[in-house]
Design a protein around this motif. Structure first.
Motif, PDB file in Angstrom:
ATOM      1  N   LEU A 113     -49.837  72.184 119.088  1.00  0.00           N
ATOM      2  CA  LEU A 113     -50.139  72.584 117.713  1.00  0.00           C
ATOM      3  C   LEU A 113     -51.594  72.339 117.330  1.00  0.00           C
ATOM      4  O   LEU A 113     -52.058  72.814 116.291  1.00  0.00           O
ATOM      5  N   SER A 114     -52.317  71.597 118.167  1.00  0.00           N
ATOM      6  CA  SER A 114     -53.711  71.250 117.880  1.00  0.00           C
ATOM      7  C   SER A 114     -54.671  72.329 118.366  1.00  0.00           C
ATOM      8  O   SER A 114     -54.360  73.124 119.251  1.00  0.00           O
ATOM      9  N   SER A 115     -55.826  72.324 117.772  1.00  0.00           N
ATOM     10  CA  SER A 115     -56.934  73.191 118.188  1.00  0.00           C
ATOM     11  C   SER A 115     -58.216  72.412 117.948  1.00  0.00           C
ATOM     12  O   SER A 115     -58.214  71.381 117.273  1.00  0.00           O
ATOM     13  N   PRO A 116     -59.345  72.869 118.493  1.00  0.00           N
ATOM     14  CA  PRO A 116     -60.602  72.159 118.206  1.00  0.00           C
ATOM     15  C   PRO A 116     -60.891  72.059 116.705  1.00  0.00           C
ATOM     16  O   PRO A 116     -61.487  71.080 116.249  1.00  0.00           O
ATOM     17  N   GLU A 117     -60.418  73.058 115.934  1.00  0.00           N
ATOM     18  CA  GLU A 117     -60.667  73.053 114.488  1.00  0.00           C
ATOM     19  C   GLU A 117     -59.675  72.137 113.754  1.00  0.00           C
ATOM     20  O   GLU A 117     -60.036  71.493 112.760  1.00  0.00           O
ATOM     21  N   ASN A 118     -58.441  72.106 114.220  1.00  0.00           N
ATOM     22  CA  ASN A 118     -57.399  71.262 113.626  1.00  0.00           C
ATOM     23  C   ASN A 118     -56.811  70.383 114.721  1.00  0.00           C
ATOM     24  O   ASN A 118     -55.738  70.669 115.261  1.00  0.00           O
ATOM     25  N   ASN A 119     -57.536  69.329 115.030  1.00  0.00           N
ATOM     26  CA  ASN A 119     -57.179  68.494 116.177  1.00  0.00           C
ATOM     27  C   ASN A 119     -56.239  67.368 115.723  1.00  0.00           C
ATOM     28  O   ASN A 119     -56.647  66.237 115.485  1.00  0.00           O
ATOM     29  N   TYR A 120     -54.942  67.711 115.631  1.00  0.00           N
ATOM     30  CA  TYR A 120     -53.950  66.744 115.162  1.00  0.00           C
ATOM     31  C   TYR A 120     -53.757  65.617 116.168  1.00  0.00           C
ATOM     32  O   TYR A 120     -53.389  64.499 115.785  1.00  0.00           O
ATOM     33  N   LEU A 121     -53.989  65.899 117.426  1.00  0.00           N
ATOM     34  CA  LEU A 121     -53.867  64.864 118.447  1.00  0.00           C
ATOM     35  C   LEU A 121     -54.908  63.776 118.199  1.00  0.00           C
ATOM     36  O   LEU A 121     -54.599  62.582 118.222  1.00  0.00           O
ATOM     37  N   ARG A 122     -56.111  64.162 117.904  1.00  0.00           N
ATOM     38  CA  ARG A 122     -57.206  63.215 117.673  1.00  0.00           C
ATOM     39  C   ARG A 122     -57.138  62.589 116.281  1.00  0.00           C
ATOM     40  O   ARG A 122     -57.311  61.377 116.124  1.00  0.00           O
ATOM     41  N   ASP A 123     -56.866  63.421 115.265  1.00  0.00           N
ATOM     42  CA  ASP A 123     -57.018  62.984 113.881  1.00  0.00           C
ATOM     43  C   ASP A 123     -55.714  62.580 113.203  1.00  0.00           C
ATOM     44  O   ASP A 123     -55.734  61.968 112.136  1.00  0.00           O
ATOM     45  N   GLY A 124     -54.581  62.920 113.800  1.00  0.00           N
ATOM     46  CA  GLY A 124     -53.304  62.690 113.157  1.00  0.00           C
ATOM     47  C   GLY A 124     -52.961  63.815 112.196  1.00  0.00           C
ATOM     48  O   GLY A 124     -53.792  64.690 111.895  1.00  0.00           O
ATOM     49  N   TYR A 125     -51.710  63.815 111.716  1.00  0.00           N
ATOM     50  CA  TYR A 125     -51.289  64.855 110.772  1.00  0.00           C
ATOM     51  C   TYR A 125     -50.080  64.360 109.989  1.00  0.00           C
ATOM     52  O   TYR A 125     -49.165  63.749 110.552  1.00  0.00           O
ATOM     53  N   TRP A 126     -50.068  64.618 108.691  1.00  0.00           N
ATOM     54  CA  TRP A 126     -48.912  64.291 107.856  1.00  0.00           C
ATOM     55  C   TRP A 126     -48.664  65.436 106.902  1.00  0.00           C
ATOM     56  O   TRP A 126     -49.526  65.786 106.094  1.00  0.00           O
ATOM     57  N   ALA A 127     -47.493  66.042 106.998  1.00  0.00           N
ATOM     58  CA  ALA A 127     -47.146  67.174 106.135  1.00  0.00           C
ATOM     59  C   ALA A 127     -46.995  66.689 104.690  1.00  0.00           C
ATOM     60  O   ALA A 127     -46.266  65.726 104.424  1.00  0.00           O
ATOM     61  N   ALA A 128     -47.655  67.353 103.779  1.00  0.00           N
ATOM     62  CA  ALA A 128     -47.578  66.974 102.370  1.00  0.00           C
ATOM     63  C   ALA A 128     -46.214  67.312 101.773  1.00  0.00           C
ATOM     64  O   ALA A 128     -45.772  66.682 100.818  1.00  0.00           O
ATOM     65  N   ASP A 129     -45.561  68.312 102.360  1.00  0.00           N
ATOM     66  CA  ASP A 129     -44.213  68.701 101.937  1.00  0.00           C
ATOM     67  C   ASP A 129     -43.568  69.448 103.103  1.00  0.00           C
ATOM     68  O   ASP A 129     -44.176  69.608 104.163  1.00  0.00           O
ATOM     69  N   LYS A 130     -42.360  69.924 102.904  1.00  0.00           N
ATOM     70  CA  LYS A 130     -41.646  70.574 104.007  1.00  0.00           C
ATOM     71  C   LYS A 130     -42.310  71.884 104.430  1.00  0.00           C
ATOM     72  O   LYS A 130     -42.203  72.298 105.581  1.00  0.00           O
ATOM     73  N   LYS A 131     -43.004  72.530 103.517  1.00  0.00           N
ATOM     74  CA  LYS A 131     -43.720  73.760 103.879  1.00  0.00           C
ATOM     75  C   LYS A 131     -44.851  73.474 104.862  1.00  0.00           C
ATOM     76  O   LYS A 131     -45.271  74.362 105.613  1.00  0.00           O
ATOM     77  N   GLY A 132     -45.352  72.253 104.837  1.00  0.00           N
ATOM     78  CA  GLY A 132     -46.451  71.887 105.730  1.00  0.00           C
ATOM     79  C   GLY A 132     -46.001  71.436 107.112  1.00  0.00           C
ATOM     80  O   GLY A 132     -46.837  71.136 107.966  1.00  0.00           O
ATOM     81  N   GLU A 133     -44.708  71.362 107.345  1.00  0.00           N
ATOM     82  CA  GLU A 133     -44.208  70.939 108.655  1.00  0.00           C
ATOM     83  C   GLU A 133     -44.414  72.047 109.676  1.00  0.00           C
ATOM     84  O   GLU A 133     -44.195  73.234 109.382  1.00  0.00           O
TER      85      GLU A 133
END
Length: 714
Positions: free
Chosen positions: A93-113
């Motif tokens: 799910l990560s990309s150089p622009e949205n690097n969730y592996l490096r930066d982490g990720y938390w969905a603000a709501d269920k739409k963000g999952e």
């Protein structure tokens, strides 16, 4: 019911209850383990742990994506597992622009999952004994191949009888080396979405240096959510799907742990080999595992060269590198532990006692030649095991070593098919192509392949190497660079554009003669080739191993009484238990670690021990809220003496009330022989304290809305 009771009674002599050691079937807990567990602190009934007719603890435990364990922790399908279990999905799910592996990720709501392409959880429904049914179809005059065929035919019938028209997945598994059989009924959910993950610097803090080590300071967790249709049934991904309302979810206890507290773990341990003969242990320690370690390191070194070049390449190889590194250190640890504790000698002593029993007049006809047959097989295959492991690491670390049985075979079948069939096959092939190129970089693949071929050609010397490799090695002084470059450059399999053109104008001759496809097929054919002598030895070995286990149990000489792990749901119980004092750990008792201890390990810009600035800020502010221990420290990890192995990653650690207190994620390297022999003094499970998990979600990530879903008790 009568059938189940008779099975339990019969098993009482086979499975005596013993604390700590053992990975136990849930259906036998009441008779075999429950009293022992109560003495140690369990407050649940056996029915509350495993019930067919009522909701029970087992309904909150799932197998995660086929290789880990996870647990439901809310009434809205929230799933908790390890960071390293969710690693593939997070990387995808990560990309150089949205690097969730490096930066982490938390969905603000269920739409963000976020929905990865392929991810599933498997719920356990029930199990039953079908040993008598299957064994009645077998006889001692069968070859191993005939036996396997008869077993598979009966398995197909059992699976059809119990899957309710495809509603359930039914798996029949053998135990005690084919002496018993049980079937397991599961239900799979494939719409599973990422809810949150800490940054890799937290979720993988300590990296390979700390892997399999204690003291540990790793926030190894990630969170997902299971979705189904409006009726709570499994469904393919759809925006209209709703969060699953599980039959059971775990309550969470924030009181913390102390020495000798009861600890119970439910999960899906992958594989143990505690019935393995001495010759098999010796073969692994001296032949197979050293080749595994060397081959894995060769692959890692060549991946790392490219991973350091850019975030894009790091993400491409992150999952494969992590998996390779994990087993690299594991196998070296096993070599060291099995050698240090002379495990092969211990097994050989047991087999000597068995052999004496086996050659008594009343036993000789059936068991007299068992040990000799096993030892002869290992002598015959020692060098082959080393050869096979070097080649296997080539297949594991480069996408193109075994491509002949994957994409290459798909394209061959495509070329042979008529136009209608091709249209059916095309989407699957296009998905496979997309997956292949999303996880590899051709220059890196060339280097990995060339390095692995050189290692294989120069080190697999005790068994004939593949003729094609031998020929190239002799012509190029073991330098495969020129050959690999030419083969990759000429192959259609190394270019998305060439493959797309092939799909438009397929040619069987073109793909069959493709140099890379052809080379891969020659390696694979050599890998699976068996002489008549070896085929007979393997047949005799299979029968002898089964009789060894059968005879050890019948003679009461068996060192253990439970079946090996094989990715079926098991329960293990023990206690929170410290290791001897260690000056590297700032904790008062060496059964837990602290946030302060983690900060002491911090090294700025170090790929394994760096931390986000926000973590350093919290170290100063001490804003740990209700998750802080009553003694004043912020807990991170803790130890128990549960019996686990790979596959238990992500398993819940539960107190006597069945409440979640932690998350299992690793073992200690001193007990790395644990897959073969359990050491009651050294064996430890390393767990993430649930208070650290919740603090990271609530305070660090500002995702309190996720914590609010959970049922938290004091």
């Amino acid at each position: 019911m009568k059938k189940i009771l008779l099975a339990v009674v019969a098993l009482l002599s086979i499975f005596p209850a013993r604390a700590d050691e053992g990975m136990w079937f849930l259906m036998f807990i009441e008779r075999l383990n429950h009293r022992d567990m109560q003495k140690m602190g369990l407050q649940l009934t056996a029915e509350e742990i495993y019930s067919i007719n009522n909701n029970s603890l087992k309904d909150a435990i799932v197998q995660f994506n086929g290789g880990c364990t996870a647990e439901l922790i809310s009434g809205s399908g929230l799933v908790l597992t390890n960071h390293h279990c969710g690693y593939d999905a997070i990387a995808e799910l990560s990309s150089p622009e949205n690097n969730y592996l490096r930066d982490g990720y938390w969905a603000a709501d269920k739409k963000g999952e976020l929905k990865p392409k392929s991810l599933f959880v498997r719920f356990f429904v029930r199990m039953d004994d079908v040993s008598k049914r299957i064994l009645s179809k077998l006889n001692d005059n069968m070859t191993e191949a005939e036996r396997e065929k008869a077993i598979n035919q009966e398995i197909a019938l059992i699976e059809k009888e119990n899957n309710e028209g495809g509603k359930y997945v039914v798996s029949v598994r053998s135990f005690f080396q084919g002496n018993e059989f049980y079937y397991f009924v599961y239900q799979d959910f494939t719409d599973v979405r990422l809810v949150g993950t800490p940054p890799e610097s937290v979720g993988k803090f300590g990296g390979d240096t700390d892997n399999w080590e204690w003291p540990r300071h790793t926030g190894d967790f990630s969170m997902f959510r299971v979705y189904g249709d409006a009726n709570g049934n499994p469904a393919e991904y759809s925006p209209n799907n709703v969060p699953l309302k599980p039959k059971q979810h775990l309550k969470i206890n924030l009181n913390g742990v102390k020495e000798n507290d009861f600890a119970m773990i439910l999960g899906y341990p992958g594989r143990t080999n505690r019935w393995m003969p001495a010759g098999g242990i010796e073969q692994n320690v001296k032949f197979a595992y050293p080749a595994w370690v060397e081959g894995a390191k060769t692959g890692m070194d060549n991946m790392q060269k490219y991973m350091q070049q850019s975030d894009e390449l790091r993400l491409k190889y992150a999952s494969k590198f992590a998996s390779t590194a994990n087993y690299w250190k594991n196998r070296q640890g096993m070599i060291d532990a099995l050698t240090k504790f002379q495990t092969a000698k211990t097994k050989a002593d047991q087999e000597a006692k068995f052999n004496k029993w086996a050659n008594k007049s009343e036993n000789k006809a059936r068991y007299g030649s068992v040990v000799e047959t096993l030892n002869n097989y290992y002598k015959m295959t020692n060098e082959k095991s080393r050869h096979d492991m070097y080649l296997n690491q080539l297949f594991r670390t480069t996408s193109y070593g075994s491509i002949g049985r994957g994409l290459g075979k798909m394209l061959e079948n495509y070329a042979k098919a008529d136009e209608k069939k091709r249209q059916e096959m095309k989407p699957q092939i296009e998905d496979a192509v997309e997956g292949l190129f999303s996880e590899q970089h051709i220059p890196a693949e060339k280097d990995i392949m060339a390095a692995q071929l050189k290692l294989y050609a120069t080190k697999a010397v005790g068994y004939p190497i593949a003729p094609v490799v031998e020929k190239i090695a002799k012509a190029n002084n073991n330098d495969f660079t020129k050959f690999v470059n030419a083969t990759f450059d000429l192959s259609i399999l190394t270019s998305k554009e060439r493959i797309a053109a092939f799909l438009e104008f397929p040619s069987e001759q073109l793909i069959v003669n493709d140099p890379l496809n052809q080379f891969s097929n020659e390696l694979l054919a050599h890998f699976s080739k068996r002489s008549d002598e070896l085929a007979k030895a393997q047949n005799d070995y299979g029968a002898a191993y089964r009789k060894l286990v059968e005879g050890l149990r019948a003679s009461k000489l068996a060192p253990i009484r439970y079946p090996d792990a094989n990715s079926t749901l098991r329960l293990t119980y023990g206690k929170v238990r410290a290791l001897p004092a260690d000056k590297r750990n700032d904790a008062k008792v060496n059964n837990f670690t602290t946030f302060d201890g983690m900060i002491k390990k911090y090294k700025k810009n170090d790929p394994e021990f760096d931390l986000p600035q926000r973590m350093l800020d919290f170290a100063k502010s001490k804003d740990f809220g209700r998750y802080q221990d009553k003694s004043g420290f912020m807990p991170v990890n803790f130890l128990t003496d549960n019996d686990i192995t790979g596959g238990n990653s992500g398993s819940p650690v539960l107190n006597g009330k069945g409440e979640l207190i932690g998350l299992a994620f690793d073992g200690n390297i001193e007990a790395m022989a644990g897959d073969v022999i359990f050491d009651k003094n050294l064996q430890r499970t390393i767990n993430v304290d649930i208070r650290y998990v919740l603090w990271l979600i609530d305070k660090y990530a500002n995702a309190k809305h996720i914590v609010d879903e959970m049922t938290i008790v004091k």
